[in-house]
Design a protein around this motif. Structure first.
Motif, PDB file in Angstrom:
ATOM      1  N   LEU A 194       0.832  -1.205   0.000  1.00 17.35           N
ATOM      2  CA  LEU A 194       0.000   0.000   0.000  1.00 17.35           C
ATOM      3  C   LEU A 194       0.865   1.253   0.000  1.00 17.35           C
ATOM      4  O   LEU A 194       0.556   2.246  -0.671  1.00 17.35           O
ATOM      5  CB  LEU A 194      -0.924  -0.028   1.213  1.00 17.35           C
ATOM      6  CG  LEU A 194      -2.101   0.961   1.260  1.00 17.35           C
ATOM      7  CD1 LEU A 194      -2.935   0.906  -0.009  1.00 17.35           C
ATOM      8  CD2 LEU A 194      -2.959   0.688   2.482  1.00 17.35           C
ATOM      9  N   ASN A 195       1.984   1.214   0.712  1.00 17.19           N
ATOM     10  CA  ASN A 195       2.905   2.351   0.731  1.00 17.19           C
ATOM     11  C   ASN A 195       3.550   2.593  -0.629  1.00 17.19           C
ATOM     12  O   ASN A 195       4.001   3.711  -0.897  1.00 17.19           O
ATOM     13  CB  ASN A 195       3.986   2.156   1.795  1.00 17.19           C
ATOM     14  CG  ASN A 195       3.631   2.837   3.103  1.00 17.19           C
ATOM     15  OD1 ASN A 195       3.393   4.036   3.147  1.00 17.19           O
ATOM     16  ND2 ASN A 195       3.584   2.055   4.178  1.00 17.19           N
ATOM     17  N   PRO A 199       1.561   7.050   0.721  1.00 14.88           N
ATOM     18  CA  PRO A 199       2.097   6.895   2.075  1.00 14.88           C
ATOM     19  C   PRO A 199       0.999   6.660   3.102  1.00 14.88           C
ATOM     20  O   PRO A 199       0.017   7.399   3.163  1.00 14.88           O
ATOM     21  CB  PRO A 199       2.822   8.218   2.334  1.00 14.88           C
ATOM     22  CG  PRO A 199       2.160   9.200   1.418  1.00 14.88           C
ATOM     23  CD  PRO A 199       1.759   8.417   0.203  1.00 14.88           C
ATOM     24  N   VAL A 200       1.167   5.608   3.917  1.00 16.55           N
ATOM     25  CA  VAL A 200       0.181   5.257   4.939  1.00 16.55           C
ATOM     26  C   VAL A 200       0.896   4.831   6.209  1.00 16.55           C
ATOM     27  O   VAL A 200       2.092   4.502   6.199  1.00 16.55           O
ATOM     28  CB  VAL A 200      -0.748   4.113   4.475  1.00 16.55           C
ATOM     29  CG1 VAL A 200      -1.574   4.534   3.269  1.00 16.55           C
ATOM     30  CG2 VAL A 200       0.040   2.843   4.195  1.00 16.55           C
ATOM     31  N   GLU A 201       0.145   4.822   7.305  1.00 17.15           N
ATOM     32  CA  GLU A 201       0.597   4.258   8.574  1.00 17.15           C
ATOM     33  C   GLU A 201      -0.373   3.161   8.974  1.00 17.15           C
ATOM     34  O   GLU A 201      -1.587   3.389   9.037  1.00 17.15           O
ATOM     35  CB  GLU A 201       0.645   5.329   9.659  1.00 17.15           C
ATOM     36  CG  GLU A 201       1.017   4.783  11.036  1.00 17.15           C
ATOM     37  CD  GLU A 201       0.835   5.805  12.142  1.00 17.15           C
ATOM     38  OE1 GLU A 201       1.137   5.464  13.305  1.00 17.15           O
ATOM     39  OE2 GLU A 201       0.379   6.934  11.849  1.00 17.15           O
ATOM     40  N   PHE A 202       0.143   1.975   9.251  1.00 11.95           N
ATOM     41  CA  PHE A 202      -0.696   0.859   9.676  1.00 11.95           C
ATOM     42  C   PHE A 202      -1.029   1.042  11.150  1.00 11.95           C
ATOM     43  O   PHE A 202      -0.143   1.158  11.996  1.00 11.95           O
ATOM     44  CB  PHE A 202       0.046  -0.454   9.457  1.00 11.95           C
ATOM     45  CG  PHE A 202      -0.767  -1.685   9.774  1.00 11.95           C
ATOM     46  CD1 PHE A 202      -2.071  -1.813   9.348  1.00 11.95           C
ATOM     47  CD2 PHE A 202      -0.192  -2.728  10.489  1.00 11.95           C
ATOM     48  CE1 PHE A 202      -2.821  -2.947   9.624  1.00 11.95           C
ATOM     49  CE2 PHE A 202      -0.926  -3.880  10.766  1.00 11.95           C
ATOM     50  CZ  PHE A 202      -2.237  -3.985  10.334  1.00 11.95           C
ATOM     51  N   ARG A 242     -10.970  -6.223  11.077  1.00 10.31           N
ATOM     52  CA  ARG A 242     -10.570  -5.122  10.211  1.00 10.31           C
ATOM     53  C   ARG A 242      -9.108  -4.764  10.441  1.00 10.31           C
ATOM     54  O   ARG A 242      -8.658  -4.645  11.582  1.00 10.31           O
ATOM     55  CB  ARG A 242     -11.421  -3.870  10.474  1.00 10.31           C
ATOM     56  CG  ARG A 242     -12.837  -4.026  10.017  1.00 10.31           C
ATOM     57  CD  ARG A 242     -13.646  -2.765  10.192  1.00 10.31           C
ATOM     58  NE  ARG A 242     -14.906  -2.891   9.464  1.00 10.31           N
ATOM     59  CZ  ARG A 242     -15.823  -1.957   9.401  1.00 10.31           C
ATOM     60  NH1 ARG A 242     -15.648  -0.799  10.026  1.00 10.31           N
ATOM     61  NH2 ARG A 242     -16.928  -2.160   8.711  1.00 10.31           N
ATOM     62  N   ALA A 243      -8.407  -4.574   9.329  1.00  8.67           N
ATOM     63  CA  ALA A 243      -7.091  -3.950   9.344  1.00  8.67           C
ATOM     64  C   ALA A 243      -7.282  -2.522   8.859  1.00  8.67           C
ATOM     65  O   ALA A 243      -8.033  -2.270   7.915  1.00  8.67           O
ATOM     66  CB  ALA A 243      -6.128  -4.701   8.431  1.00  8.67           C
ATOM     67  N   VAL A 244      -6.597  -1.573   9.510  1.00 10.55           N
ATOM     68  CA  VAL A 244      -6.856  -0.149   9.268  1.00 10.55           C
ATOM     69  C   VAL A 244      -5.544   0.598   9.073  1.00 10.55           C
ATOM     70  O   VAL A 244      -4.570   0.377   9.798  1.00 10.55           O
ATOM     71  CB  VAL A 244      -7.641   0.464  10.452  1.00 10.55           C
ATOM     72  CG1 VAL A 244      -7.776   1.965  10.305  1.00 10.55           C
ATOM     73  CG2 VAL A 244      -9.026  -0.174  10.555  1.00 10.55           C
ATOM     74  N   TRP A 245      -5.534   1.493   8.080  1.00 11.29           N
ATOM     75  CA  TRP A 245      -4.390   2.356   7.802  1.00 11.29           C
ATOM     76  C   TRP A 245      -4.863   3.804   7.708  1.00 11.29           C
ATOM     77  O   TRP A 245      -5.928   4.081   7.142  1.00 11.29           O
ATOM     78  CB  TRP A 245      -3.728   2.008   6.467  1.00 11.29           C
ATOM     79  CG  TRP A 245      -3.141   0.654   6.353  1.00 11.29           C
ATOM     80  CD1 TRP A 245      -1.812   0.324   6.470  1.00 11.29           C
ATOM     81  CD2 TRP A 245      -3.815  -0.575   6.045  1.00 11.29           C
ATOM     82  NE1 TRP A 245      -1.629  -1.024   6.262  1.00 11.29           N
ATOM     83  CE2 TRP A 245      -2.843  -1.606   6.005  1.00 11.29           C
ATOM     84  CE3 TRP A 245      -5.154  -0.900   5.812  1.00 11.29           C
ATOM     85  CZ2 TRP A 245      -3.172  -2.932   5.729  1.00 11.29           C
ATOM     86  CZ3 TRP A 245      -5.479  -2.212   5.553  1.00 11.29           C
ATOM     87  CH2 TRP A 245      -4.493  -3.208   5.512  1.00 11.29           C
ATOM     88  N   PRO A 258      -3.368  -2.319  -4.272  1.00 14.28           N
ATOM     89  CA  PRO A 258      -1.955  -2.702  -4.186  1.00 14.28           C
ATOM     90  C   PRO A 258      -1.739  -4.137  -4.656  1.00 14.28           C
ATOM     91  O   PRO A 258      -2.662  -4.963  -4.654  1.00 14.28           O
ATOM     92  CB  PRO A 258      -1.642  -2.550  -2.699  1.00 14.28           C
ATOM     93  CG  PRO A 258      -2.955  -2.749  -2.019  1.00 14.28           C
ATOM     94  CD  PRO A 258      -3.987  -2.170  -2.948  1.00 14.28           C
ATOM     95  N   ARG A 259      -0.498  -4.418  -5.032  1.00 10.81           N
ATOM     96  CA  ARG A 259      -0.149  -5.759  -5.497  1.00 10.81           C
ATOM     97  C   ARG A 259       1.238  -6.104  -4.966  1.00 10.81           C
ATOM     98  O   ARG A 259       2.155  -5.287  -4.998  1.00 10.81           O
ATOM     99  CB  ARG A 259      -0.130  -5.792  -7.025  1.00 10.81           C
ATOM    100  CG  ARG A 259       0.267  -7.143  -7.633  1.00 10.81           C
ATOM    101  CD  ARG A 259       0.546  -6.987  -9.122  1.00 10.81           C
ATOM    102  NE  ARG A 259      -0.645  -6.536  -9.842  1.00 10.81           N
ATOM    103  CZ  ARG A 259      -1.398  -7.329 -10.584  1.00 10.81           C
ATOM    104  NH1 ARG A 259      -1.095  -8.603 -10.725  1.00 10.81           N
ATOM    105  NH2 ARG A 259      -2.451  -6.844 -11.208  1.00 10.81           N
ATOM    106  N   SER A 260       1.387  -7.307  -4.477  1.00 13.25           N
ATOM    107  CA  SER A 260       2.685  -7.818  -4.036  1.00 13.25           C
ATOM    108  C   SER A 260       2.689  -9.334  -4.149  1.00 13.25           C
ATOM    109  O   SER A 260       1.861 -10.009  -3.519  1.00 13.25           O
ATOM    110  CB  SER A 260       2.995  -7.403  -2.592  1.00 13.25           C
ATOM    111  OG  SER A 260       4.146  -8.079  -2.116  1.00 13.25           O
TER     112      SER A 260
END
Length: 272
Positions: A194-195, A199-202, A242-245, A258-260
């Motif tokens: 996602l970064n 730019p994000v903070e988990f 839930r996961a949150v950023w 996003p892709r990884s």
């Protein structure tokens, strides 16, 4: 607003000042039957209260993501996934079990009866009234206070603790289940992906709290977050996690893709 204020409410609903302002100073609030004072914190206050680290679940936990089959195959094969946003879930076109028009909202009310109640500053009761935007030496009679909490928009990736056909059937459009092993490490990698997009903070990942969105002062807990509250009747069977950023730039947020390839290490389709 500041200074001495006396209010004899003639209307059934009164806004406590402009949006985000508190009533401050030595005040007397006297209402008629049915009078409600509504307090909405400023955006800055909401950010300070809600953008805090989440006490996450065990990092080794296995979770389950229910998706249309094509999206499930994209995640397992390519490590490609959609990360939505809290406010995006309000869109009714997302379908039953997914859309929630009240996503990110929580209301807390407190009723003060017909006898005068005093809330001196520096006391526990005085601090409690600050939650409803009342600051200073207050005398209150026959008023209901209501605070509207709206969580700032954040990125959200939803899944479940349960491997179950019932959960899959409760989500409109879901056709397949992806098992997510070692969820903590999976979310570390998803954060890196996602970064790469923005730019994000988990902030962490945890289970949703299934409770009514309209809380009384007695039932409300400061640990409640409007980003993690869902109606138990409509959504309780989903056992959602839930996961949150939070976004670290000032641009409006929207769902990202996003892709990884590293994500595929943790994923497998399981037939329910």
């Amino acid at each position: 607003m500041g200074g001495r204020r006396t209010r004899r409410a003639a209307a059934k609903k009164i806004l406590a000042g402009s949006r985000g302002n508190s009533v401050s100073g030595r005040i007397r609030l006297l209402g008629e039957s049915g009078t409600t004072l509504i307090y909405r914190p400023t955006a800055a206050d909401a950010l300070d209260a809600e953008f805090r680290p989440i006490v996450s679940m065990d990092r080794g936990v296995t979770l389950y993501k229910y998706l249309p089959r094509q999206y499930a195959e994209d995640l397992v094969r390519d490590g490609s996934t959609r990360v939505g946003t809290l406010y995006d879930f309000r869109r009714i076109e997302l379908g039953a079990g997914v859309a929630d028009p009240e996503e990110g909202l929580l209301q807390v009310s407190r009723q003060i009866g017909g006898e005068p109640h005093y809330f001196p500053p520096g006391t526990k009761e005085g601090a409690a009234m600050r939650f409803f935007g009342i600051e200073g030496d207050a005398s209150v009679q026959n008023i209901q206070f209501r605070r509207v909490l709206e969580h700032p928009d954040v990125f959200v990736w939803c899944c479940s603790t349960e491997f179950s056909a019932d959960v899959e059937q409760s989500l409109e459009g879901a056709e397949a289940c992806v098992e997510i092993r070692a969820a903590g490490t999976f979310f570390d990698e998803l954060t890196r992906a996602l970064n790469a997009v923005r730019p994000v903070e988990f902030l962490g990942f945890r289970e949703v709290t299934y409770t009514p969105r309209n809380q009384t002062w007695e039932s409300y807990s400061p640990d409640m977050s409007a980003a993690f509250v869902k109606d138990p009747g409509s959504y309780g069977a989903q056992n959602e996690v839930r996961a949150v950023w939070r976004s670290l730039d000032k641009n409006p947020i929207r769902p990202e893709f996003p892709r990884s390839a590293a994500l595929t290490e943790f994923c497998a389709i399981r037939e329910v």
